[in-house]
Design a protein around this motif. Structure first.
Motif, PDB file in Angstrom:
ATOM      1  N   ASP A  35       0.897  -1.378   0.063  1.00 59.12           N
ATOM      2  CA  ASP A  35       0.104   0.091   0.040  1.00 59.12           C
ATOM      3  C   ASP A  35       0.781   1.084  -0.157  1.00 59.12           C
ATOM      4  OD1 ASP A  35      -1.741   2.081   0.454  1.00 59.12           O
ATOM      5  OD2 ASP A  35      -2.530   1.148   2.225  1.00 59.12           O
ATOM      6  N   TRP A  36       1.304   1.563  -1.095  1.00 63.53           N
ATOM      7  CA  TRP A  36       2.397   2.828  -1.334  1.00 63.53           C
ATOM      8  C   TRP A  36       2.022   4.113  -0.872  1.00 63.53           C
ATOM      9  CZ3 TRP A  36       6.075  -0.112  -0.634  1.00 63.53           C
ATOM     10  CH2 TRP A  36       6.369  -1.517  -1.487  1.00 63.53           C
ATOM     11  N   ARG A  37       0.639   4.187  -1.211  1.00 59.27           N
ATOM     12  CA  ARG A  37       0.252   5.432  -0.675  1.00 59.27           C
ATOM     13  C   ARG A  37       0.256   5.589   0.886  1.00 59.27           C
ATOM     14  NH1 ARG A  37      -5.578   8.459  -2.841  1.00 59.27           N
ATOM     15  NH2 ARG A  37      -5.321  10.240  -1.414  1.00 59.27           N
ATOM     16  N   THR A  38      -0.218   4.609   1.592  1.00 57.53           N
ATOM     17  CA  THR A  38      -0.331   4.644   3.007  1.00 57.53           C
ATOM     18  C   THR A  38       1.404   4.654   3.306  1.00 57.53           C
ATOM     19  OG1 THR A  38      -2.071   3.560   3.153  1.00 57.53           O
ATOM     20  CG2 THR A  38      -0.780   3.392   5.069  1.00 57.53           C
ATOM     21  N   VAL A  39       2.271   4.060   2.801  1.00 56.89           N
ATOM     22  CA  VAL A  39       3.691   3.997   3.181  1.00 56.89           C
ATOM     23  C   VAL A  39       4.100   5.539   3.037  1.00 56.89           C
ATOM     24  CG1 VAL A  39       5.792   3.455   2.303  1.00 56.89           C
ATOM     25  CG2 VAL A  39       4.249   1.694   2.591  1.00 56.89           C
ATOM     26  N   ARG A  40       3.685   6.058   1.967  1.00 58.19           N
ATOM     27  CA  ARG A  40       3.993   7.343   1.703  1.00 58.19           C
ATOM     28  C   ARG A  40       3.650   8.613   2.974  1.00 58.19           C
ATOM     29  NH1 ARG A  40       2.836  10.219  -3.810  1.00 58.19           N
ATOM     30  NH2 ARG A  40       0.600   9.894  -2.946  1.00 58.19           N
ATOM     31  N   ASP A  41       2.514   8.288   3.132  1.00 56.61           N
ATOM     32  CA  ASP A  41       1.721   9.044   4.145  1.00 56.61           C
ATOM     33  C   ASP A  41       2.325   8.838   5.515  1.00 56.61           C
ATOM     34  OD1 ASP A  41       0.201  10.037   2.187  1.00 56.61           O
ATOM     35  OD2 ASP A  41      -1.710   8.948   2.912  1.00 56.61           O
ATOM     36  N   GLU A  42       2.673   7.597   5.811  1.00 56.36           N
ATOM     37  CA  GLU A  42       3.392   7.178   7.238  1.00 56.36           C
ATOM     38  C   GLU A  42       4.913   7.796   6.961  1.00 56.36           C
ATOM     39  OE1 GLU A  42       2.664   5.392   9.815  1.00 56.36           O
ATOM     40  OE2 GLU A  42       0.508   5.127   9.206  1.00 56.36           O
ATOM     41  N   VAL A  64      13.435   2.575   3.994  1.00 62.04           N
ATOM     42  CA  VAL A  64      13.062   3.368   2.839  1.00 62.04           C
ATOM     43  C   VAL A  64      13.885   2.772   1.615  1.00 62.04           C
ATOM     44  CG1 VAL A  64      13.036   5.659   1.927  1.00 62.04           C
ATOM     45  CG2 VAL A  64      12.345   5.085   4.045  1.00 62.04           C
ATOM     46  N   MET A  65      15.112   2.463   1.621  1.00 61.86           N
ATOM     47  CA  MET A  65      15.799   2.459   0.343  1.00 61.86           C
ATOM     48  C   MET A  65      15.488   0.630  -0.038  1.00 61.86           C
ATOM     49  SD  MET A  65      17.443   5.010  -0.331  1.00 61.86           S
ATOM     50  CE  MET A  65      18.638   4.702  -1.339  1.00 61.86           C
ATOM     51  N   SER A  66      14.931   0.110   0.833  1.00 63.49           N
ATOM     52  CA  SER A  66      14.632  -1.311   0.374  1.00 63.49           C
ATOM     53  C   SER A  66      13.271  -1.442  -0.326  1.00 63.49           C
ATOM     54  CB  SER A  66      14.742  -2.215   1.798  1.00 63.49           C
ATOM     55  OG  SER A  66      13.362  -2.071   2.476  1.00 63.49           O
ATOM     56  N   LEU A  67      12.473  -0.524  -0.295  1.00 64.69           N
ATOM     57  CA  LEU A  67      11.156  -0.767  -0.913  1.00 64.69           C
ATOM     58  C   LEU A  67      11.015  -0.277  -2.151  1.00 64.69           C
ATOM     59  CD1 LEU A  67       8.948   1.021   2.058  1.00 64.69           C
ATOM     60  CD2 LEU A  67       9.583  -1.400   1.738  1.00 64.69           C
ATOM     61  N   PRO A  68      10.217  -1.183  -3.157  1.00 66.31           N
ATOM     62  CA  PRO A  68      10.098  -0.689  -4.543  1.00 66.31           C
ATOM     63  C   PRO A  68       8.916   0.460  -4.637  1.00 66.31           C
ATOM     64  CG  PRO A  68       8.689  -2.505  -4.154  1.00 66.31           C
ATOM     65  CD  PRO A  68       9.642  -2.132  -2.895  1.00 66.31           C
ATOM     66  N   LEU A  69       9.478   1.625  -3.954  1.00 62.61           N
ATOM     67  CA  LEU A  69       8.418   2.717  -4.119  1.00 62.61           C
ATOM     68  C   LEU A  69       8.234   3.428  -5.540  1.00 62.61           C
ATOM     69  CD1 LEU A  69       9.754   4.531  -0.968  1.00 62.61           C
ATOM     70  CD2 LEU A  69       7.642   3.213  -1.048  1.00 62.61           C
ATOM     71  N   PRO A  70       6.960   3.944  -5.695  1.00 63.01           N
ATOM     72  CA  PRO A  70       6.720   4.464  -6.986  1.00 63.01           C
ATOM     73  C   PRO A  70       7.575   5.922  -7.036  1.00 63.01           C
ATOM     74  CG  PRO A  70       4.949   4.886  -5.412  1.00 63.01           C
ATOM     75  CD  PRO A  70       5.825   3.822  -4.806  1.00 63.01           C
ATOM     76  N   SER A  71       7.765   6.345  -8.274  1.00 71.27           N
ATOM     77  CA  SER A  71       8.296   7.856  -8.628  1.00 71.27           C
ATOM     78  C   SER A  71       7.477   8.679  -8.100  1.00 71.27           C
ATOM     79  CB  SER A  71       8.480   7.763  -9.954  1.00 71.27           C
ATOM     80  OG  SER A  71       9.289   9.100 -10.322  1.00 71.27           O
ATOM     81  N   ASP A  72       8.213   9.541  -7.165  1.00 68.13           N
ATOM     82  CA  ASP A  72       7.359  10.861  -6.657  1.00 68.13           C
ATOM     83  C   ASP A  72       8.612  11.739  -5.985  1.00 68.13           C
ATOM     84  OD1 ASP A  72       6.881  11.769  -3.704  1.00 68.13           O
ATOM     85  OD2 ASP A  72       4.921  11.420  -4.944  1.00 68.13           O
ATOM     86  N   PRO A  73       8.141  13.152  -6.221  1.00 74.07           N
ATOM     87  CA  PRO A  73       9.415  14.023  -5.778  1.00 74.07           C
ATOM     88  C   PRO A  73       9.589  14.103  -4.149  1.00 74.07           C
ATOM     89  CG  PRO A  73       7.728  14.866  -7.313  1.00 74.07           C
ATOM     90  CD  PRO A  73       6.946  13.711  -6.901  1.00 74.07           C
ATOM     91  N   VAL A  74       8.692  13.854  -3.559  1.00 72.77           N
ATOM     92  CA  VAL A  74       9.000  13.543  -1.882  1.00 72.77           C
ATOM     93  C   VAL A  74       9.646  12.265  -1.686  1.00 72.77           C
ATOM     94  CG1 VAL A  74       7.976  13.273   0.226  1.00 72.77           C
ATOM     95  CG2 VAL A  74       6.819  14.742  -1.290  1.00 72.77           C
ATOM     96  N   LEU A  75       9.345  11.241  -2.272  1.00 68.30           N
ATOM     97  CA  LEU A  75      10.022   9.996  -1.924  1.00 68.30           C
ATOM     98  C   LEU A  75      11.229   9.931  -2.725  1.00 68.30           C
ATOM     99  CD1 LEU A  75       7.290   7.515  -2.561  1.00 68.30           C
ATOM    100  CD2 LEU A  75       7.967   8.273  -0.392  1.00 68.30           C
TER     101      LEU A  75
END
Length: 559
Positions: A35-42, A64-75
């Motif tokens: 749930d990458w949206r919740t991860v980003r909010d957390e 944070v570095m281990s997650l396959p997070l989507p492209s996003d300026p904040v992340l």
């Protein structure tokens, strides 16, 4: 004392994987279900794009570095900042291509960390918040102590309005952390280039700021204890930063280097292997970051540790260090030059070290160089400057100065006619009883010496406990001035095997001359009832049956 040559010190690998057990459960669960949206909010509640080190330490950064997070300026900003913390310059380049927030800040910090040893000016920027950011990295990496101190005072009045427009900075955490960081910075600045009492007070305040578990509190805790020891106190409490750095919630490599090298001069006092451990960790981090200036600082303290542990200057690597530091910024030359002076004992080498230390505002190095100079060759100028610095800054245990050398310096000051509490206290910490006696008596017998210094001399003799010091105290106790009263109090308490309070001592001293409770009360501006209570307390401590016997015992002890 500290670890000897050949004894290994356990060194933590700050790039090694750590468990994520201490991270917020909601964050871990959101990641488990992708749930990458919740991860980003957390993450926005626990991550800061300006200051990645926090309560969760390396565990959060690695997570944070281990997650396959989507492209996003904040992340992308978070990940780029984490790359800087670990010296992952290839990774930083990749994340800069992902359009992170504030790319100019990231590039400026990167270039500052990787700058050559001769650089002295911060990277130019037209934005005030970036200027403050670049300056703090610049002044720490070149050890420009005076400029760092000025920065620490200026930042107190700086309001970063940019925080409200940045999605990568949680305002609540940022402002709580900001107050903690400001107070720690001021404490560090005063410890290195100002007044130790101010450093201790700022560190004490910092321990109550920020969020629970912030590593800045551990830095403040250790600095408060070590500054107090440098002022003449005791190391009677455990230090925290080393254990914190070694834990999964310890600071990033860059954050660890920064905090350890704020404290490393004071770690020379610690009687275990913390000093040697710090120099080893510092070298590991500096090499991992690829920072020439961090490497030179770590190398300098590594040589200092070798010389402290009994190696010759050549064995410790001082000749090579001096060659490396020759064209470096002045702040990076201070320690190598001081080590050269300590190794050669040549006054001209120590004079050179003191001059550069004064140029950059490194007060601790000034005090150390001057202490060696006065011990070896007490010239009027060095005597005058050392006395002034001891009195104004509060230093009592100079760094990289053996206690016996400090005692010789105190004797040199006293022999040159200088008088002050600082001289007496440095002598008393010098582990040479004959020097303590000599310095104390020069103060006691000098009617022009400050009253506080003469009383400090009596206290120094009382703590010494030698036969000679006891004989001198008995002689001094026959005097009728303040020094005599102080000496009588010491002699009486020692003879009684107990401790009369200052007020009890004053009351009995007047009672033995026939004054009534009312007379004593008028003299001391106290009620007769209060005087009677002091007499009763003193009588009990002396084991006297009545007031007359207490006064007689008191007088007998002062004959």
């Amino acid at each position: 004392m500290g670890s000897r040559v050949g004894e290994p010190s356990p060194v933590v690998d700050l790039w090694a994987s750590v468990p994520f057990d201490d991270l917020p459960r909601s964050l871990l669960e959101a990641a488990d279900r992708s749930d990458w949206r919740t991860v980003r909010d957390e993450l926005r509640t626990v991550m800061d794009g300006l200051t990645t080190d926090g309560v969760y330490g390396r565990a959060l950064l690695q997570f944070v570095m281990s997650l396959p997070l989507p492209s996003d300026p904040v992340l992308a900003r978070y990940r780029a900042s984490i790359c800087i913390d670990h010296g992952d310059w290839d990774g930083l380049r990749r994340h800069l291509a992902s359009n992170p927030i504030g790319p100019a800040e990231l590039i400026g910090v990167r270039d500052t960390i990787l700058a050559g040893t001769d650089r002295t000016e911060p990277r130019h920027t037209d934005f005030e918040h970036e200027r403050f950011l670049f300056e703090i990295y610049e002044f720490v990496l070149q050890r420009a102590v005076r400029r760092y101190k000025q920065w620490a005072h200026r930042i107190l009045a700086f309001s970063a309005d940019v925080v409200w427009t940045r999605r990568d900075i949680p305002p609540g955490r940022h402002f709580r952390f900001r107050r903690l960081q400001d107070e720690v910075s001021l404490a560090v600045a005063e410890a290195h280039g100002g007044v130790l009492a101010i450093a201790e007070a700022c560190a004490d305040e910092a321990e109550r700021l920020g969020d629970n578990g912030e590593p800045g509190r551990d830095v403040a805790h250790d600095l408060r204890i070590l500054a107090g020891y440098a002022r003449g106190g005791q190391l009677n409490r455990d230090l925290r930063l080393r254990a914190r750095i070694s834990s999964p919630v310890g600071l990033s490599p860059l954050g660890s280097w920064d905090t350890l090298f704020h404290l490393v001069p004071f770690y020379t006092f610690v009687p275990d292997d913390t000093f040697r451990w710090t120099t080893q960790v510092g070298q590991q981090i500096a090499n991992g970051l690829g920072s020439p200036r961090a490497q030179l600082q770590a190398r300098s303290w590594h040589v200092a540790a070798g010389m402290r542990d009994g190696q010759s200057a050549d064995e410790a690597g001082l000749p090579g260090l001096l060659a490396e530091a020759r064209w470096a910024a002045p702040g990076l030359q201070v320690l190598p030059l001081l080590l050269r002076g300590i190794a050669t004992h040549r006054p001209e080498d120590l004079v050179a070290a003191e001059a550069v230390a004064r140029q950059v505002g490194s007060v601790w190095a000034q005090v150390s160089a001057l202490t060696w100079l006065v011990a070896l060759d007490p010239q009027p100028r060095t005597v005058r400057w050392l006395h002034r610095l001891l009195e104004t800054t509060g230093w009592r245990r100079p760094i990289l100065v053996p206690p016996t050398v400090a005692a010789d310096a105190a004797l040199g000051l006293a022999a040159a006619g200088k008088r002050g509490v600082s001289i007496v206290e440095v002598a008393a910490l010098g582990e040479r009883a004959n020097v303590t006696v000599e310095v104390a008596m020069r103060h006691i017998d000098d009617a022009e010496a400050p009253r506080e210094a003469r009383l400090a001399a009596v206290e120094a003799l009382s703590k010494l406990g030698t036969t000679h010091s006891r004989e001198l105290l008995h002689r001094v106790s026959r005097r009728t001035d303040d020094v005599g009263v102080a000496a009588r109090r010491v002699v009486t308490n020692r003879a009684a095997g107990t401790t009369l309070s200052e007020r009890e001592f004053e009351v009995l001293d007047l009672a033995r001359h026939g004054l009534t409770n009312r007379d004593i009360g008028e003299r001391l501006s106290l009620s007769p009832h209060t005087i009677a209570r002091h007499v009763a307390n003193a009588r009990a401590k002396l084991g006297a049956a009545n007031r007359t016997e207490a006064a007689a015992k008191f007088e007998e002890m002062n004959v």
